[in-house]
Design an enzyme around this catalytic site. Structure first.
Site, PDB file in Angstrom:
ATOM      1  N   ASP A  16       0.790  -1.237   0.000  1.00 10.43           N
ATOM      2  CA  ASP A  16       0.000   0.000   0.000  1.00 10.43           C
ATOM      3  C   ASP A  16       0.825   1.292   0.000  1.00 10.43           C
ATOM      4  OD1 ASP A  16      -1.942  -1.905   0.194  1.00 10.43           O
ATOM      5  OD2 ASP A  16      -2.798  -1.182   2.065  1.00 10.43           O
ATOM      6  N   LYS A 124      -6.796  -4.857  -3.362  1.00  9.26           N
ATOM      7  CA  LYS A 124      -7.593  -5.399  -2.264  1.00  9.26           C
ATOM      8  C   LYS A 124      -8.641  -4.369  -1.842  1.00  9.26           C
ATOM      9  CE  LYS A 124      -4.053  -4.075   1.169  1.00  9.26           C
ATOM     10  NZ  LYS A 124      -4.794  -3.155   2.062  1.00  9.26           N
ATOM     11  N   CYS A 172      -2.048  -2.874   7.649  1.00  2.27           N
ATOM     12  CA  CYS A 172      -2.018  -3.734   6.461  1.00  2.27           C
ATOM     13  C   CYS A 172      -0.744  -4.570   6.363  1.00  2.27           C
ATOM     14  CB  CYS A 172      -2.226  -2.882   5.206  1.00  2.27           C
ATOM     15  SG  CYS A 172      -3.869  -2.095   5.182  1.00  2.27           S
TER      16      CYS A 172
END
Length: 223
Positions: A16, A124, A172
């Site tokens: 991310d 995602k 995450c």
């Protein structure tokens, strides 16, 4: 840090590294998020079986956004999400401001990241009904829903070991590393390539203990 080469059956997962998670303009910026990019680029330049980046890739009406829950406040309110196929299985999560919405600049990987060396991008959080901190998919197991295909890709490539870096270390990155270890991969998190939301020593120590309790190796350093 230089890892030994070659790296047979070893994958690099970059979590991310997106505009919305980085200062100065990110909707959900992690302090110092851009600062880890040079280290991640050094890792990308090394020899790996596969290099994979993940992205939050949300619809604008994602269940984790506070504006989808009247009376809720971003970063203060929480919501309990049910497995769409098994309401008895639940996940309680903090509600967030809109971030990483599909088609926006905030969703894109940051320009400083050497994307030319990334082999695959896994998106995602596309299912508006469930949250997915992990690059593998939502936490629901009974039955699994909205899996990303990351596990299948890694196994298809013959990967046995995984190194995880990125944002946010305590969300995450953590969830991806735990899922990787649970899936049977030998998993390492390198802190110099991560940034956490909670960066105080007590929070980091608790995070390290949690990761190690799931058989994730933590290489200490900047976080």
């Amino acid at each position: 840090m230089t890892l030994s080469t070659p790296q047979p059956s070893k994958a690099l997962l970059i979590i991310d590294m997106q505009n919305d998670f980085c200062p100065p303009t990110g909707a959900l910026a992690v302090p110092g998020g851009r600062d880890i990019t040079p280290f991640i680029n050094e890792l990308l330049a090394q020899d790996w079986t596969v290099r994979i980046a993940t992205r939050d890739f949300h619809p604008k009406d994602h269940i984790s956004f506070a504006d989808q829950h009247p009376g809720s406040e971003a970063l203060a309110s929480s919501h309990t999400i049910k497995n769409p196929r098994n309401p008895q299985e639940t996940q309680t999560t903090l509600l967030w401001p809109q971030h990483c919405v599909q088609g926006t600049t905030g969703c894109e990987l940051i320009a400083e990241l050497d994307t030319s060396k990334i082999d695959f991008v896994i998106d995602k959080g596309q299912d508006k009904l469930v949250e997915s901190y992990s690059g593998f998919g939502p936490p629901f197991k009974d039955p699994p829903v909205s899996k990303t295909g990351l596990e299948d890709l890694l196994k298809e490539k013959g990967v046995k070991e995984i190194v995880v870096v990125g944002i946010a270390y305590d969300y995450c990155v953590k969830c991806t590393a735990v899922d990787a270890a649970d899936a049977g991969f030998n998993t390492t998190v390198i802190e110099e390539g991560c940034k956490a939301v909670q960066q105080d020593q007590r929070s980091l120590d608790k995070l390290r203990q949690e990761l190690q309790s799931h058989d994730v190796t933590v290489i200490r350093g900047k976080a």
